[in-house]
Scaffold this motif. Structure first.
Motif, PDB file in Angstrom:
ATOM      1  N   ASN A  93       0.832  -1.212   0.000  1.00  0.00           N
ATOM      2  CA  ASN A  93       0.000   0.000   0.000  1.00  0.00           C
ATOM      3  C   ASN A  93       0.865   1.260   0.000  1.00  0.00           C
ATOM      4  O   ASN A  93       0.526   2.248   0.650  1.00  0.00           O
ATOM      5  CB  ASN A  93      -0.921   0.002   1.233  1.00  0.00           C
ATOM      6  CG  ASN A  93      -1.808  -1.219   1.314  1.00  0.00           C
ATOM      7  OD1 ASN A  93      -2.763  -1.370   0.572  1.00  0.00           O
ATOM      8  ND2 ASN A  93      -1.468  -2.108   2.241  1.00  0.00           N
ATOM      9  N   TYR A  94       1.973   1.211  -0.737  1.00  0.00           N
ATOM     10  CA  TYR A  94       2.931   2.317  -0.670  1.00  0.00           C
ATOM     11  C   TYR A  94       2.328   3.631  -1.159  1.00  0.00           C
ATOM     12  O   TYR A  94       2.697   4.710  -0.671  1.00  0.00           O
ATOM     13  CB  TYR A  94       4.197   1.966  -1.456  1.00  0.00           C
ATOM     14  CG  TYR A  94       4.078   2.063  -2.946  1.00  0.00           C
ATOM     15  CD1 TYR A  94       4.514   3.188  -3.637  1.00  0.00           C
ATOM     16  CD2 TYR A  94       3.519   1.015  -3.692  1.00  0.00           C
ATOM     17  CE1 TYR A  94       4.422   3.271  -5.014  1.00  0.00           C
ATOM     18  CE2 TYR A  94       3.410   1.099  -5.059  1.00  0.00           C
ATOM     19  CZ  TYR A  94       3.869   2.221  -5.721  1.00  0.00           C
ATOM     20  OH  TYR A  94       3.754   2.303  -7.086  1.00  0.00           O
ATOM     21  N   GLU A  95       1.405   3.591  -2.103  1.00  0.00           N
ATOM     22  CA  GLU A  95       0.786   4.823  -2.582  1.00  0.00           C
ATOM     23  C   GLU A  95      -0.022   5.492  -1.467  1.00  0.00           C
ATOM     24  O   GLU A  95       0.033   6.723  -1.301  1.00  0.00           O
ATOM     25  CB  GLU A  95      -0.104   4.537  -3.787  1.00  0.00           C
ATOM     26  CG  GLU A  95       0.677   4.095  -5.026  1.00  0.00           C
ATOM     27  CD  GLU A  95      -0.240   3.830  -6.200  1.00  0.00           C
ATOM     28  OE1 GLU A  95      -1.470   3.718  -5.980  1.00  0.00           O
ATOM     29  OE2 GLU A  95       0.256   3.742  -7.336  1.00  0.00           O
ATOM     30  N   ASP A  96      -0.760   4.678  -0.706  1.00  0.00           N
ATOM     31  CA  ASP A  96      -1.519   5.238   0.422  1.00  0.00           C
ATOM     32  C   ASP A  96      -0.599   5.764   1.512  1.00  0.00           C
ATOM     33  O   ASP A  96      -0.887   6.792   2.139  1.00  0.00           O
ATOM     34  CB  ASP A  96      -2.450   4.167   1.001  1.00  0.00           C
ATOM     35  CG  ASP A  96      -3.533   3.745   0.029  1.00  0.00           C
ATOM     36  OD1 ASP A  96      -3.864   4.545  -0.870  1.00  0.00           O
ATOM     37  OD2 ASP A  96      -4.051   2.614   0.158  1.00  0.00           O
ATOM     38  N   ASN A  98       9.834  11.430  -5.282  1.00  0.00           N
ATOM     39  CA  ASN A  98      10.976  11.397  -4.357  1.00  0.00           C
ATOM     40  C   ASN A  98      10.790  10.323  -3.281  1.00  0.00           C
ATOM     41  O   ASN A  98      11.734   9.606  -2.933  1.00  0.00           O
ATOM     42  CB  ASN A  98      11.169  12.772  -3.703  1.00  0.00           C
ATOM     43  CG  ASN A  98      11.641  13.823  -4.684  1.00  0.00           C
ATOM     44  OD1 ASN A  98      12.302  13.508  -5.681  1.00  0.00           O
ATOM     45  ND2 ASN A  98      11.295  15.082  -4.440  1.00  0.00           N
ATOM     46  N   MET A  99       9.585  10.208  -2.750  1.00  0.00           N
ATOM     47  CA  MET A  99       9.342   9.261  -1.666  1.00  0.00           C
ATOM     48  C   MET A  99       9.307   7.808  -2.153  1.00  0.00           C
ATOM     49  O   MET A  99       9.705   6.894  -1.414  1.00  0.00           O
ATOM     50  CB  MET A  99       8.009   9.593  -0.982  1.00  0.00           C
ATOM     51  CG  MET A  99       8.045  10.846  -0.142  1.00  0.00           C
ATOM     52  SD  MET A  99       9.174  10.720   1.261  1.00  0.00           S
ATOM     53  CE  MET A  99       8.346   9.476   2.244  1.00  0.00           C
ATOM     54  N   SER A 100       8.858   7.602  -3.375  1.00  0.00           N
ATOM     55  CA  SER A 100       8.761   6.228  -3.872  1.00  0.00           C
ATOM     56  C   SER A 100      10.139   5.576  -3.985  1.00  0.00           C
ATOM     57  O   SER A 100      10.260   4.343  -3.887  1.00  0.00           O
ATOM     58  CB  SER A 100       8.049   6.193  -5.227  1.00  0.00           C
ATOM     59  OG  SER A 100       8.754   6.957  -6.202  1.00  0.00           O
ATOM     60  N   ASP A 121      12.764  -2.072  -0.298  1.00  0.00           N
ATOM     61  CA  ASP A 121      11.686  -2.893   0.258  1.00  0.00           C
ATOM     62  C   ASP A 121      10.951  -3.662  -0.836  1.00  0.00           C
ATOM     63  O   ASP A 121      10.545  -4.810  -0.631  1.00  0.00           O
ATOM     64  CB  ASP A 121      10.695  -2.020   1.027  1.00  0.00           C
ATOM     65  CG  ASP A 121      11.287  -1.459   2.308  1.00  0.00           C
ATOM     66  OD1 ASP A 121      12.309  -2.008   2.768  1.00  0.00           O
ATOM     67  OD2 ASP A 121      10.734  -0.478   2.849  1.00  0.00           O
ATOM     68  N   PHE A 122      10.772  -3.005  -2.000  1.00  0.00           N
ATOM     69  CA  PHE A 122      10.164  -3.706  -3.137  1.00  0.00           C
ATOM     70  C   PHE A 122      10.974  -4.959  -3.473  1.00  0.00           C
ATOM     71  O   PHE A 122      10.428  -6.058  -3.643  1.00  0.00           O
ATOM     72  CB  PHE A 122      10.112  -2.802  -4.370  1.00  0.00           C
ATOM     73  CG  PHE A 122       9.087  -1.706  -4.288  1.00  0.00           C
ATOM     74  CD1 PHE A 122       7.995  -1.813  -3.453  1.00  0.00           C
ATOM     75  CD2 PHE A 122       9.230  -0.557  -5.059  1.00  0.00           C
ATOM     76  CE1 PHE A 122       7.049  -0.806  -3.372  1.00  0.00           C
ATOM     77  CE2 PHE A 122       8.292   0.464  -4.986  1.00  0.00           C
ATOM     78  CZ  PHE A 122       7.198   0.345  -4.145  1.00  0.00           C
ATOM     79  N   GLY A 123      12.288  -4.777  -3.602  1.00  0.00           N
ATOM     80  CA  GLY A 123      13.159  -5.892  -3.965  1.00  0.00           C
ATOM     81  C   GLY A 123      13.120  -7.007  -2.936  1.00  0.00           C
ATOM     82  O   GLY A 123      13.089  -8.192  -3.277  1.00  0.00           O
ATOM     83  N   PHE A 124      13.110  -6.615  -1.653  1.00  0.00           N
ATOM     84  CA  PHE A 124      13.127  -7.621  -0.586  1.00  0.00           C
ATOM     85  C   PHE A 124      11.805  -8.394  -0.524  1.00  0.00           C
ATOM     86  O   PHE A 124      11.801  -9.631  -0.507  1.00  0.00           O
ATOM     87  CB  PHE A 124      13.403  -6.954   0.756  1.00  0.00           C
ATOM     88  CG  PHE A 124      13.388  -7.900   1.921  1.00  0.00           C
ATOM     89  CD1 PHE A 124      14.367  -8.854   2.067  1.00  0.00           C
ATOM     90  CD2 PHE A 124      12.367  -7.843   2.861  1.00  0.00           C
ATOM     91  CE1 PHE A 124      14.348  -9.741   3.132  1.00  0.00           C
ATOM     92  CE2 PHE A 124      12.329  -8.725   3.926  1.00  0.00           C
ATOM     93  CZ  PHE A 124      13.338  -9.671   4.060  1.00  0.00           C
ATOM     94  N   ILE A 125      10.684  -7.672  -0.506  1.00  0.00           N
ATOM     95  CA  ILE A 125       9.379  -8.331  -0.355  1.00  0.00           C
ATOM     96  C   ILE A 125       9.033  -9.157  -1.586  1.00  0.00           C
ATOM     97  O   ILE A 125       8.731 -10.354  -1.499  1.00  0.00           O
ATOM     98  CB  ILE A 125       8.273  -7.301  -0.069  1.00  0.00           C
ATOM     99  CG1 ILE A 125       8.532  -6.570   1.248  1.00  0.00           C
ATOM    100  CG2 ILE A 125       6.910  -7.986  -0.045  1.00  0.00           C
ATOM    101  CD1 ILE A 125       8.525  -7.460   2.457  1.00  0.00           C
TER     102      ILE A 125
END
Length: 269
Positions: A63-66, A95-97, A103-107
């Motif tokens: 839910n990274y967008e939220d 910038n925040m993404s 975390d994307f790579g890990f999960i």
């Protein structure tokens, strides 16, 4: 007891003039995939259901967008209190993404690694079987779209005592099959050829590979026939959503067999 009944677990299908044998290596690899898959499921279960830090990280990634939107809105009171203009949301989001990349790579990487063995089990088709064809006097198969064959006396068989160094289970029957024109060297000696493992896994006993070799020999010499009521046994390691590959149709096989014989070049005695 007919010897063919002893090797029923290694036979895929048969008729009057031929029978097809399973590939040992494919079944051995599939068992290893099951072992790896279960070993990966244990830590995956722990992290996804017991580790709160991982669960929080996974939730934020999904839910990274939220999360970014909520963070952006949390800054609004401070900017309004100081009388400053809020940066554009798109710039802030971009910038925040970037902070989520690791975390994307890990999960998603851990999910992919956990799922990979099971995807291979479900969708990786087994290779074509090895056919014993006494009408043409050959044992043959197809590997990577190439035709390999051998007469019985060219098989150079090896019966492994055990399937692996750490296993006390019966090993495969290993034989040599050859490309057309690649059977003999310049001195008229047999080349190594492609060494291929034959038989079911897990073998029912330590002598299973020798039983297979004996049945091939007796069948090729027309000294034994397969019982008409023989029922080949399918093991659980052979289960897959994608059917195993088959040999080409007989018309194509006849052409490949004729080409193989034409290129054989048997040395003079």
């Amino acid at each position: 007891m007919n010897y063919f009944e002893l090797i029923a677990k290694s036979i895929k299908r048969y008729n009057k003039n031929s029978f097809e044998l399973k590939r040992f290596a494919i079944l051995f690899q599939r068992l290893n995939l099951y072992i790896i898959g279960f070993c990966l499921l244990i830590p995956a279960f722990w992290y996804n259901f017991m580790d709160e830090d991982f669960i929080d990280k996974r939730t934020s990634v999904f839910n990274y967008e939220d999360v970014i939107k909520e963070s952006y809105e949390d800054m609004r009171p401070g900017y309004e209190f100081r009388g400053h203009t809020m940066p554009s949301y798109q710039t802030y989001f971009n910038n925040m993404s970037k902070r989520f990349y690791s975390d994307f790579g890990f999960i998603y990487g851990s999910m992919a690694i956990t799922a990979l063995p099971w995807l291979l089990i479900l969708f990786w088709p087994a290779g074509p079987p090895i056919r014993v064809d006494r009408k043409n006097g050959l044992v043959y198969t197809r590997q990577w779209f190439r035709f390999y064959a051998a007469r019985f006396e060219q098989l150079n068989p090896e019966c492994k005592t055990f399937s692996a160094s750490m296993e006390q289970l019966g090993g495969p029957l290993i034989v040599s099959l050859y490309r057309p024109g690649k059977v003999y060297d310049e001195e008229g000696k047999l080349k190594r050829g492609m060494r291929i493992r034959i038989g079911c896994y897990i073998p029912p006993d330590l002598s299973h590979n020798r039983d297979i070799l004996y049945c091939i020999e007796q069948f090729m010499k027309h000294e034994a026939d397969i019982p008409k009521d023989l029922k080949p046994e399918k093991g659980w390691l052979e289960w897959s959503l994608v059917p195993a590959k088959k040999l080409p149709k007989q018309e194509k096989l006849d052409k490949k067999i004729a080409h193989w014989f034409a290129k054989e070049n048997i040395p003079d005695a």
